[in-house]
Design a protein around this motif. Structure first.
Motif, PDB file in Angstrom:
ATOM      1  N   ARG A 163      -2.493  29.053  12.163  1.00  8.24           N
ATOM      2  CA  ARG A 163      -4.247  28.172  11.968  1.00  8.24           C
ATOM      3  C   ARG A 163      -4.789  29.102  13.255  1.00  8.24           C
ATOM      4  O   ARG A 163      -4.077  29.766  13.885  1.00  8.24           O
ATOM      5  N   GLY A 164      -6.129  30.239  12.594  1.00  8.37           N
ATOM      6  CA  GLY A 164      -6.626  30.382  14.014  1.00  8.37           C
ATOM      7  C   GLY A 164      -6.291  31.701  13.632  1.00  8.37           C
ATOM      8  O   GLY A 164      -6.967  32.833  14.703  1.00  8.37           O
ATOM      9  N   ARG A 165      -5.018  32.694  12.962  1.00  7.27           N
ATOM     10  CA  ARG A 165      -4.981  34.287  13.120  1.00  7.27           C
ATOM     11  C   ARG A 165      -5.899  34.547  12.209  1.00  7.27           C
ATOM     12  O   ARG A 165      -5.260  35.714  11.787  1.00  7.27           O
ATOM     13  N   GLY A 166      -6.367  33.776  11.145  1.00  5.73           N
ATOM     14  CA  GLY A 166      -6.991  34.790  10.253  1.00  5.73           C
ATOM     15  C   GLY A 166      -5.823  34.986   9.127  1.00  5.73           C
ATOM     16  O   GLY A 166      -6.798  36.540   8.493  1.00  5.73           O
ATOM     17  N   ILE A 167      -5.087  35.019   8.704  1.00  4.23           N
ATOM     18  CA  ILE A 167      -4.542  34.880   8.359  1.00  4.23           C
ATOM     19  C   ILE A 167      -4.403  34.931   6.640  1.00  4.23           C
ATOM     20  O   ILE A 167      -4.901  33.291   5.954  1.00  4.23           O
ATOM     21  N   PRO A 168      -4.452  35.834   5.656  1.00  4.45           N
ATOM     22  CA  PRO A 168      -5.296  35.477   4.220  1.00  4.45           C
ATOM     23  C   PRO A 168      -3.642  34.202   3.663  1.00  4.45           C
ATOM     24  O   PRO A 168      -2.900  34.928   3.871  1.00  4.45           O
ATOM     25  N   LYS A 169      -5.431  34.020   2.516  1.00  4.65           N
ATOM     26  CA  LYS A 169      -3.593  32.898   1.671  1.00  4.65           C
ATOM     27  C   LYS A 169      -3.282  33.352   0.971  1.00  4.65           C
ATOM     28  O   LYS A 169      -1.436  33.041   0.863  1.00  4.65           O
ATOM     29  N   GLU A 170      -2.941  34.782   0.360  1.00  7.93           N
ATOM     30  CA  GLU A 170      -2.268  35.652  -0.040  1.00  7.93           C
ATOM     31  C   GLU A 170      -0.227  36.226   0.602  1.00  7.93           C
ATOM     32  O   GLU A 170       0.389  36.089  -0.107  1.00  7.93           O
TER      33      GLU A 170
END
Length: 375
Positions: A36-43
């Motif tokens: 959370r908070g790191r902006g990592i895409p769901k894919e």
């Protein structure tokens, strides 16, 4: 150690752990919590989640924590220590905030925390303390009476943690073919972390090359190697190596990686290796995937005999060690004299994390330390 089983002033113990998914539908939401908070895409999270999907989407850590809870409750009951034990996780149910809310409702006002991480580091100590502060802030916003929370000291060199690992290495050596056993090397493994985080681990006076994180692991590795030599008569070469690296490739992390280490040992003619995951309390996903899957596949590719020794898990001696640590801290808080149990020259760790201990890149409030806003 005082034989008076008096936990006062504490009225509860909280087992605080990382958490893990318990089914395929949990994997991506769990990873979203972790990142959370790191902006990592769901894919990208789905790709990372393949480690879990290989095991049916279930992390073993929750069942291992249930086993540890049972072991702690049994040990406490067997020794007349009337201290209830609760369980909360950072990243999955039962969530820490929900558990603390339950504890407050049950009237618990002085809580000791056992984190499932034995060593000093940001991710292994301060981040847990930050999660505690976040949970307390939520309870405060709800108008609840806040409990006072303390965290048990690091237990990396407590005999109840070390001895089960010694026996695990001895068993693994005994499982190797006799013709390669005496020449086997021991690869003590732990989680790789950024070198910058390692260098600032522990109190400020420990900061520097590898910090307390590396120093404490080397201490445990040496204790185990010495015990193995004493009990077998064989001086097995050993090295501290790392696993489970993540993050951007341009950021330096602790090395060597276990798979690179296996290749190097094979190239040097080493006949066999025991992998000993001393950095982990239980055989959770990073042990099962990074060692039992990836590292063993690398060893098979090389034709190198390997065995992986067990972690401490719910060993009764570890449960007994937790009881001793609880009573030790209770004695300290009550002003009673107490003998602190530690095997090595590093001695027992601090009770209260000092200011500057394992700092975060972005400062955040952390409970159960000298800089806690919830003293």
């Amino acid at each position: 150690m005082s034989r008076v089983l008096d936990p006062a002033p504490y009225d509860a113990l909280l087992l605080l752990s990382f958490g893990g998914p318990e089914g395929p539908d949990d994997v991506v939401p769990f990873l979203e919590n972790v990142t959370r908070g790191r902006g990592i895409p769901k894919e990208r999270l789905k790709e990372v989640g393949q480690h879990y999907f290989l095991f049916g989407g279930v992390s073993p850590i929750n069942d291992q924590n249930r086993a540890l809870l049972d072991a702690l409750r049994k040990d406490f009951a067997d020794h007349g220590l009337g201290l209830p034990v609760y369980w909360g996780n950072r990243n999955w149910a039962p969530y820490l905030t929900d558990t603390l809310r339950e504890m407050v409702a049950d009237g618990r006002r002085r809580i000791l925390v056992l984190a499932t991480s034995a060593y000093a580091s940001y991710s292994g100590c301060r981040q847990y303390r930050e999660n505690l502060a976040d949970a307390l802030a939520t309870l405060e916003a709800e108008g609840l009476e806040l409990p006072k929370i303390d965290k048990l000291r690091h237990y990396f060199n407590h005999p109840g943690f070390v001895r089960p690992m010694v026996e695990g290495v001895l068993r693994s050596l005994a499982e190797l073919p006799e013709d390669v056993r005496d020449g086997a090397h021991i690869a003590f493994t732990t989680h790789s972390i950024p070198t910058s985080a390692a260098d600032t681990s522990g109190p400020v006076e420990d900061h520097g090359d590898g910090g307390a994180y590396v120093r404490q692991h080397l201490d445990v590795a040496r204790l185990i190697a010495d015990a193995v030599r004493e009990e077998t008569g064989v001086d097995h070469p050993w090295e501290l190596v790392y696993q489970s690296r993540s993050g951007a490739p341009h950021i330096p992390w602790l090395e060597p990686d276990i798979c690179d280490h296996l290749e190097e040992l094979h190239g040097a003619g080493v006949p066999a290796v025991v992998m000993a995951p001393i950095g982990f309390v239980s055989d959770h996903m990073e042990v099962m995937y990074d060692l039992d899957t990836e590292a063993k596949a690398k060893a098979e590719e090389l034709g190198l005999p390997v065995r992986r020794s067990a972690t401490v898990g719910a060993d009764p001696r570890f449960a007994a060690a937790v009881r001793e640590l609880v009573l030790e801290r209770a004695a300290v808080e009550s002003g009673r004299a107490v003998e602190r149990c530690a095997l090595s020259a590093l001695g027992p760790s601090h009770d209260l994390c000092p200011v500057g201990c394992c700092p975060a890149r972005a400062p955040k409030p952390a409970a159960a330390g000298a800089d806690s806003p919830y003293a």
